[in-house]
Scaffold this motif. Sequence first.
Motif, PDB file in Angstrom:
ATOM      1  N   MET A   1      72.603  72.231  94.785  1.00  0.00           N
ATOM      2  CA  MET A   1      71.893  71.363  93.854  1.00  0.00           C
ATOM      3  C   MET A   1      72.097  69.900  94.203  1.00  0.00           C
ATOM      4  N   GLY A   2      73.297  69.546  94.703  1.00  0.00           N
ATOM      5  CA  GLY A   2      73.512  68.166  95.121  1.00  0.00           C
ATOM      6  C   GLY A   2      72.568  67.774  96.244  1.00  0.00           C
TER       7      GLY A   2
ATOM      8  N   LEU B   1      68.990  67.411  94.803  1.00  0.00           N
ATOM      9  CA  LEU B   1      68.755  66.182  94.043  1.00  0.00           C
ATOM     10  C   LEU B   1      68.626  64.976  94.969  1.00  0.00           C
ATOM     11  N   GLU B   2      69.385  64.965  96.064  1.00  0.00           N
ATOM     12  CA  GLU B   2      69.247  63.872  97.027  1.00  0.00           C
ATOM     13  C   GLU B   2      67.842  63.846  97.628  1.00  0.00           C
TER      14      GLU B   2
ATOM     15  N   LEU C   1      65.219  65.058  96.203  1.00  0.00           N
ATOM     16  CA  LEU C   1      64.283  64.743  95.129  1.00  0.00           C
ATOM     17  C   LEU C   1      64.141  63.237  94.941  1.00  0.00           C
ATOM     18  N   GLN C   2      65.237  62.516  95.110  1.00  0.00           N
ATOM     19  CA  GLN C   2      65.186  61.064  94.941  1.00  0.00           C
ATOM     20  C   GLN C   2      64.320  60.391  95.990  1.00  0.00           C
TER      21      GLN C   2
ATOM     22  N   LEU D   1      57.931  64.151  90.523  1.00  0.00           N
ATOM     23  CA  LEU D   1      58.677  64.399  89.292  1.00  0.00           C
ATOM     24  C   LEU D   1      57.758  64.820  88.158  1.00  0.00           C
TER      25      LEU D   1
ATOM     26  N   ILE E   1      62.399  71.694  88.031  1.00  0.00           N
ATOM     27  CA  ILE E   1      63.648  71.311  88.680  1.00  0.00           C
ATOM     28  C   ILE E   1      64.783  71.279  87.664  1.00  0.00           C
ATOM     29  N   GLU E   2      64.501  70.756  86.469  1.00  0.00           N
ATOM     30  CA  GLU E   2      65.525  70.699  85.435  1.00  0.00           C
ATOM     31  C   GLU E   2      65.971  72.100  85.020  1.00  0.00           C
TER      32      GLU E   2
ATOM     33  N   ARG F   1      68.181  73.436  87.724  1.00  0.00           N
ATOM     34  CA  ARG F   1      69.494  72.773  87.696  1.00  0.00           C
ATOM     35  C   ARG F   1      70.371  73.358  86.594  1.00  0.00           C
TER      36      ARG F   1
END
Length: 398
Positions: free
Chosen positions: A329-330, A333-334, A336-337, A344, A351-352, A355
Amino acid sequence: QWTAAHRGRGRAYVAVRLKLTAEAFPAGPPNIAAIVEGADTILDPRTGQVGWSDNPALCLAWYLTAPCGWRASWADIDIPALIAAANICDELVGTRRGVHEKRYTVNGRVSLGEGKIAITRKLVAAMAGALVVSGGRLFIHAGAPALPAATLTSDDLRGDVTIQGSRPRRDLFNGVRAVYVEPAANWQPTDAPPLLASNYVAEDGGEAIWRDMEFPLTTSVSTVQRIMKAELERNRRQREVAFPANLAALRLRPWEGAMVALDRLAPFPARVTGWSLAPDGGVNLTLAEEDPAVWDWNPAVDERATGESPSVVLPNPGRIATPIWSKSMGEALERLQRMPPEALTYYGPLIEEVREGAEKAEVDGTPAEAVARAVYRALTDRRPRTRYFVGFDAHLIN
């Protein structure tokens, strides 16, 4: 809610209540299974008796007429053909173990959710046979040498005959692999000893070409090997005849045998594999070369030991509590940014949800030790299952 009104009349069932705890069931809920004798409403027209039977021809006739099947009437089934097929299935054949067994049997279960066509194909495959619809009637056939029902000569032609001496490369194979159900392996799907004919491999330039087959209703390794051999030998008899016949061919049906005796050609037996009425009033036949040797069986030579094919046992884990969830997940998320803002908008809620599921899996997931215990159990069980589910949610995920 199961109440006193749910009596299950006419239905075989078992009610089991388990208190599921991680200590009692570290590998997740157990698989509840039972050895069940099937329907006892199967009619045998040879004797007129009704009862249980493992004869594939009789079981197919039952399914064709059953309310859960095709709902045909017995008047729609050709009884002489059914009796002949049932007799073939009941013939005794020798095995490598020195005992005799029926040529074909059917043992297993089917789900109505599979569909009627799929279930019918499984029943037909169990006897290496065919179900033919001709003239509004159903003809059931079991795999056996085809006795010639007629002789086709030049007098029966209405046009030019075409003879194909070999199959296209894409239709050839020189080896057969099959899966059947092995009672000694806790009734799990098991690989039969593979059949690879070295003489046919040489004919095909040294390349092994496999045909994969499944027999979910066959529980005898000897039976499945006989069917595998017959399938291979039939494929290697490659001569095929496109025979534009006159109306004399109306006496033939698909799957029946015929002797082909044309001018300047040595007579040979064949089986009708295609039959259609022609616009000009004749019958177009497709004939495949038939050889009684296809069905020959010498258990001392043809049957291979089951130990020659290994069984595969796999653990099927659910969500296991390991650091892989936070690590993955880390990284997600990287990435995704770095995605554009509209990503989004479209994928944010999904995604939420993922997570939150990953965080819950890392905290509430099944301990990794449970996987180790399942692997140990698979290695030490006297009769290991093909699948070991690990975790309470393993059945939902796998």
